[in-house]
Scaffold this motif. Structure first.
Motif, PDB file in Angstrom:
ATOM      1  N   GLN A   1       0.822  -1.205   0.000  1.00 46.43           N
ATOM      2  CA  GLN A   1       0.000   0.000   0.000  1.00 46.43           C
ATOM      3  C   GLN A   1       0.860   1.260   0.000  1.00 46.43           C
ATOM      4  O   GLN A   1       0.577   2.226  -0.733  1.00 46.43           O
ATOM      5  N   ALA A   2       1.917   1.260   0.786  1.00 51.31           N
ATOM      6  CA  ALA A   2       2.799   2.426   0.861  1.00 51.31           C
ATOM      7  C   ALA A   2       3.505   2.674  -0.469  1.00 51.31           C
ATOM      8  O   ALA A   2       3.690   3.828  -0.882  1.00 51.31           O
ATOM      9  N   THR A   3       3.892   1.608  -1.150  1.00 52.85           N
ATOM     10  CA  THR A   3       4.570   1.757  -2.437  1.00 52.85           C
ATOM     11  C   THR A   3       3.637   2.368  -3.472  1.00 52.85           C
ATOM     12  O   THR A   3       4.056   3.210  -4.282  1.00 52.85           O
ATOM     13  N   ARG A   4       2.385   1.978  -3.458  1.00 59.49           N
ATOM     14  CA  ARG A   4       1.412   2.581  -4.380  1.00 59.49           C
ATOM     15  C   ARG A   4       1.300   4.077  -4.131  1.00 59.49           C
ATOM     16  O   ARG A   4       1.279   4.887  -5.066  1.00 59.49           O
ATOM     17  N   ARG A   5       1.250   4.455  -2.855  1.00 58.38           N
ATOM     18  CA  ARG A   5       1.162   5.872  -2.506  1.00 58.38           C
ATOM     19  C   ARG A   5       2.428   6.623  -2.904  1.00 58.38           C
ATOM     20  O   ARG A   5       2.377   7.765  -3.357  1.00 58.38           O
ATOM     21  N   LEU A   6       3.590   5.971  -2.730  1.00 55.27           N
ATOM     22  CA  LEU A   6       4.850   6.606  -3.086  1.00 55.27           C
ATOM     23  C   LEU A   6       4.891   6.898  -4.588  1.00 55.27           C
ATOM     24  O   LEU A   6       5.334   7.986  -5.009  1.00 55.27           O
ATOM     25  N   LEU A   7       4.449   5.959  -5.398  1.00 54.94           N
ATOM     26  CA  LEU A   7       4.416   6.184  -6.842  1.00 54.94           C
ATOM     27  C   LEU A   7       3.480   7.327  -7.209  1.00 54.94           C
ATOM     28  O   LEU A   7       3.760   8.103  -8.137  1.00 54.94           O
ATOM     29  N   GLN A   8       2.399   7.461  -6.458  1.00 50.21           N
ATOM     30  CA  GLN A   8       1.452   8.553  -6.722  1.00 50.21           C
ATOM     31  C   GLN A   8       2.062   9.917  -6.436  1.00 50.21           C
ATOM     32  O   GLN A   8       1.726  10.906  -7.092  1.00 50.21           O
ATOM     33  N   THR A   9       2.980   9.980  -5.456  1.00 53.73           N
ATOM     34  CA  THR A   9       3.546  11.282  -5.078  1.00 53.73           C
ATOM     35  C   THR A   9       4.410  11.886  -6.173  1.00 53.73           C
ATOM     36  O   THR A   9       4.638  13.101  -6.166  1.00 53.73           O
ATOM     37  N   VAL A  10       4.906  11.082  -7.100  1.00 46.78           N
ATOM     38  CA  VAL A  10       5.781  11.627  -8.147  1.00 46.78           C
ATOM     39  C   VAL A  10       5.040  11.816  -9.469  1.00 46.78           C
ATOM     40  O   VAL A  10       5.670  12.131 -10.494  1.00 46.78           O
ATOM     41  N   GLN A  11       3.731  11.664  -9.455  1.00 45.41           N
ATOM     42  CA  GLN A  11       2.947  11.890 -10.667  1.00 45.41           C
ATOM     43  C   GLN A  11       2.738  13.387 -10.892  1.00 45.41           C
ATOM     44  O   GLN A  11       2.546  14.152  -9.963  1.00 45.41           O
ATOM     45  N   GLY A  12       2.793  13.797 -12.158  1.00 46.10           N
ATOM     46  CA  GLY A  12       2.469  15.178 -12.507  1.00 46.10           C
ATOM     47  C   GLY A  12       3.537  16.201 -12.187  1.00 46.10           C
ATOM     48  O   GLY A  12       3.251  17.403 -12.153  1.00 46.10           O
ATOM     49  N   LEU A  13       4.758  15.785 -11.958  1.00 44.82           N
ATOM     50  CA  LEU A  13       5.829  16.738 -11.667  1.00 44.82           C
ATOM     51  C   LEU A  13       6.332  17.375 -12.961  1.00 44.82           C
ATOM     52  O   LEU A  13       6.146  16.853 -14.060  1.00 44.82           O
ATOM     53  N   THR A  14       7.004  18.514 -12.827  1.00 41.02           N
ATOM     54  CA  THR A  14       7.509  19.253 -13.979  1.00 41.02           C
ATOM     55  C   THR A  14       9.033  19.334 -13.923  1.00 41.02           C
ATOM     56  O   THR A  14       9.662  18.941 -12.936  1.00 41.02           O
ATOM     57  N   ALA A  15       9.620  19.890 -14.965  1.00 39.10           N
ATOM     58  CA  ALA A  15      11.071  20.037 -15.040  1.00 39.10           C
ATOM     59  C   ALA A  15      11.597  21.024 -13.992  1.00 39.10           C
ATOM     60  O   ALA A  15      12.806  21.048 -13.724  1.00 39.10           O
ATOM     61  N   ASP A  16      10.717  21.841 -13.421  1.00 43.17           N
ATOM     62  CA  ASP A  16      11.135  22.779 -12.374  1.00 43.17           C
ATOM     63  C   ASP A  16      11.177  22.125 -10.991  1.00 43.17           C
ATOM     64  O   ASP A  16      11.663  22.732 -10.035  1.00 43.17           O
ATOM     65  N   ASP A  17      10.662  20.930 -10.895  1.00 40.65           N
ATOM     66  CA  ASP A  17      10.578  20.250  -9.599  1.00 40.65           C
ATOM     67  C   ASP A  17      11.822  19.388  -9.349  1.00 40.65           C
ATOM     68  O   ASP A  17      12.526  18.997 -10.279  1.00 40.65           O
ATOM     69  N   LEU A  18      12.045  19.091  -8.067  1.00 35.24           N
ATOM     70  CA  LEU A  18      13.167  18.249  -7.656  1.00 35.24           C
ATOM     71  C   LEU A  18      12.652  17.083  -6.826  1.00 35.24           C
ATOM     72  O   LEU A  18      11.890  17.289  -5.871  1.00 35.24           O
ATOM     73  N   VAL A  19      13.062  15.889  -7.178  1.00 39.12           N
ATOM     74  CA  VAL A  19      12.775  14.702  -6.376  1.00 39.12           C
ATOM     75  C   VAL A  19      14.091  14.266  -5.715  1.00 39.12           C
ATOM     76  O   VAL A  19      15.102  14.077  -6.401  1.00 39.12           O
ATOM     77  N   ILE A  20      14.053  14.119  -4.403  1.00 35.80           N
ATOM     78  CA  ILE A  20      15.207  13.584  -3.676  1.00 35.80           C
ATOM     79  C   ILE A  20      14.829  12.189  -3.202  1.00 35.80           C
ATOM     80  O   ILE A  20      13.902  12.024  -2.401  1.00 35.80           O
ATOM     81  N   ALA A  21      15.532  11.196  -3.715  1.00 33.43           N
ATOM     82  CA  ALA A  21      15.262   9.801  -3.356  1.00 33.43           C
ATOM     83  C   ALA A  21      16.288   9.338  -2.328  1.00 33.43           C
ATOM     84  O   ALA A  21      17.495   9.411  -2.568  1.00 33.43           O
ATOM     85  N   LEU A  22      15.794   8.874  -1.180  1.00 34.16           N
ATOM     86  CA  LEU A  22      16.634   8.422  -0.076  1.00 34.16           C
ATOM     87  C   LEU A  22      16.597   6.899  -0.060  1.00 34.16           C
ATOM     88  O   LEU A  22      15.610   6.294   0.357  1.00 34.16           O
ATOM     89  N   ILE A  23      17.674   6.279  -0.515  1.00 34.77           N
ATOM     90  CA  ILE A  23      17.675   4.833  -0.752  1.00 34.77           C
ATOM     91  C   ILE A  23      18.773   4.164   0.074  1.00 34.77           C
ATOM     92  O   ILE A  23      19.934   4.571   0.038  1.00 34.77           O
ATOM     93  N   SER A  24      18.385   3.117   0.796  1.00 36.98           N
ATOM     94  CA  SER A  24      19.366   2.357   1.577  1.00 36.98           C
ATOM     95  C   SER A  24      18.994   0.881   1.562  1.00 36.98           C
ATOM     96  O   SER A  24      17.935   0.491   1.052  1.00 36.98           O
ATOM     97  N   GLY A  25      19.858   0.061   2.157  1.00 41.14           N
ATOM     98  CA  GLY A  25      19.610  -1.368   2.212  1.00 41.14           C
ATOM     99  C   GLY A  25      18.291  -1.685   2.892  1.00 41.14           C
ATOM    100  O   GLY A  25      17.865  -0.998   3.814  1.00 41.14           O
ATOM    101  N   GLY A  26      17.649  -2.734   2.433  1.00 38.88           N
ATOM    102  CA  GLY A  26      16.323  -3.101   2.940  1.00 38.88           C
ATOM    103  C   GLY A  26      15.208  -2.636   2.036  1.00 38.88           C
ATOM    104  O   GLY A  26      14.068  -3.095   2.145  1.00 38.88           O
ATOM    105  N   GLY A  27      15.531  -1.720   1.111  1.00 41.81           N
ATOM    106  CA  GLY A  27      14.507  -1.182   0.228  1.00 41.81           C
ATOM    107  C   GLY A  27      13.912  -2.196  -0.715  1.00 41.81           C
ATOM    108  O   GLY A  27      12.774  -2.038  -1.174  1.00 41.81           O
ATOM    109  N   SER A  28      14.637  -3.269  -1.006  1.00 44.30           N
ATOM    110  CA  SER A  28      14.096  -4.295  -1.905  1.00 44.30           C
ATOM    111  C   SER A  28      12.814  -4.910  -1.354  1.00 44.30           C
ATOM    112  O   SER A  28      11.888  -5.212  -2.104  1.00 44.30           O
TER     113      SER A  28
END
Length: 425
Positions: free
Chosen positions: A99-126
């Motif tokens: 459920q959380a992954t579905r919501r996470l994908l929704q948060t990056v919908q509709g962004l523009t070239a002026d926007d910035l996404v910072i992805a915080l990735i570490s072990g366990g994310g798989s």
């Protein structure tokens, strides 16, 4: 042999482990990698055992508006104010992660070239990023994950299979962020620090193929649900490849890694008058096989003064594997340590600590354990057969009975396994 060290061996080993963990704390290593705020929105996403601590460090040092969602392991949450923290299961995914992954994908919908996404990735994310590929279910993913964990496959092989059975890994999350600018901040927990293997590379291009994943499945004789095998055989599970235009605005920064943690431990040893030798930050193989090799080296040092003079400590990182045959309470670090004890066969003056820097070895809330020259004799005195415990993958029970488990609690980071073999003069 009397203790010739200025600091008791147990205390010194624990100090080295704690220093390794401290060097990988996001609050220490993340701020220097942050960019200037964008013209548009700043969206934070992420997953992993360290992701919530990374989010907290980001909030503390970000000068502008901030929003987003990060998924971490149960018990690893942090008190963020602007970034939502969601908890899910590891190492086997659950419905909360789905459920959380579905919501996470929704948060990056509709962004523009002026926007910035910072992805915080570490072990366990798989395990925390759960988006089954086309035609697959959460149960399919859970069964495959369990089979992979028990197969003896190394982390790179496991993550290759995971990427091709996912709707978010293997660069798919990064592609979903396009056309926004994407900055991925990584904490490595894998041998070699390959970005596509950290949390199965959700924001980075993947050079492996469905055919590669299928070959791994066949090599380890892993039984797959029909829909899962079909996804690989048809090529429908193919990942985002290098050169994909959707990743052209993407930047990667490795903010800490196993080598940095080992160097921090080495400084503790030096301060105590012990010469450290870092044997490698990416040692792989069956835990008990690695134990035999390192045990042989330690014996040569202790008995012959070759290739190193004592007192010294042999430090190493990486991720070993365990092919499960028993039903015990095991983990790769304690399995290594018990096998090391058997390999040393009572050699005097050798102590060791092995632990996972995330605080969890296997599925137990135990980081690892301590081995002393007397561990096996103490076990025999309690009526415990060390070989029996190793054969049944039950090393946690073994060290817990001796009172030698290392319990750190959630460390809020993850730079893979830590091994230290301390040899007295």
């Amino acid at each position: 042999m009397p203790n010739t060290l200025p600091t008791p061996p147990r205390a010194l080993l624990r100090q080295m482990f704690d220093a390794a963990v401290a060097a990988a704390q996001p609050a220490l290593c993340l701020p220097a990698h942050l960019p200037a705020p964008p013209k548009g929105r700043t969206m934070v996403i992420g997953a992993g055992k360290a992701s919530a601590a990374m989010a907290l460090a980001l909030e503390a040092h970000w000068p502008g508006p901030l929003e987003g969602l990060v998924i971490t392991r149960y018990g690893y949450q942090q008190p963020c104010q602007r970034i939502e923290i969601v908890q899910a299961a590891h190492p086997v995914p659950d419905a909360a992660g789905l459920q959380a992954t579905r919501r996470l994908l929704q948060t990056v919908q509709g962004l523009t070239a002026d926007d910035l996404v910072i992805a915080l990735i570490s072990g366990g994310g798989s395990s925390l990023l759960v988006a089954p590929g086309a035609g697959l279910t959460l149960v399919d993913k859970q069964n495959v994950n369990k089979s992979l964990l028990a197969s003896g496959a190394n982390i790179s092989e496991m993550n290759c299979v995971r990427r091709h059975l996912s709707g978010i890994k293997g660069g798919r999350l990064g592609a979903a962020c396009y056309p926004a600018q994407l900055l991925t901040l990584l904490i490595s927990d894998v041998p070699g620090d390959s970005p596509m293997d950290i949390a199965s590379g959700p924001t980075v291009a993947d050079s492996t193929t469905c055919a590669d994943a299928l070959e791994i499945v066949n090599r380890y004789q892993i039984t797959l649900p029909a829909a899962t095998r079909q996804l690989l055989e048809s090529g429908a599970g193919e990942t985002v490849k290098p050169g994909d235009v959707r990743l052209q605005n993407s930047t990667l920064r490795m903010i800490t890694a196993p080598q940095i943690a080992l160097e921090a431990a080495a400084k503790v040893a030096q301060a105590a008058g012990i010469t450290p030798y870092i044997l490698g930050d990416s040692l792989e193989g069956e835990a008990r096989d690695v134990a035999k090799v390192l045990g042989g080296m330690a014996r040569q040092v202790a008995l012959r003064g070759q290739p190193f003079q004592t007192p010294c400590v042999l430090l190493s990182g990486g991720e070993t594997t365990v092919t499960l045959k028993g039903q015990g309470r095991g983990g790769r670090n304690v399995e290594f340590l018990l096998a090391l004890g058997l390999a040393l066969v009572g050699t005097k003056g050798i102590y060791a600590l092995a632990g996972d820097t995330d605080g969890v070895d296997g599925v137990e809330e135990i980081a690892g354990a301590l081995l002393t020259p007397d561990s096996l004799n103490l076990a025999w005195g309690l009526g415990m057969n060390p070989r029996h415990f190793l054969d049944h993958n039950d090393a946690h029970s073994f060290f817990q009975a001796l009172g030698d488990s290392v319990v750190s609690g959630p460390t809020l980071t993850n730079v893979n396994d830590f091994r230290a073999i301390l040899i007295e003069a």
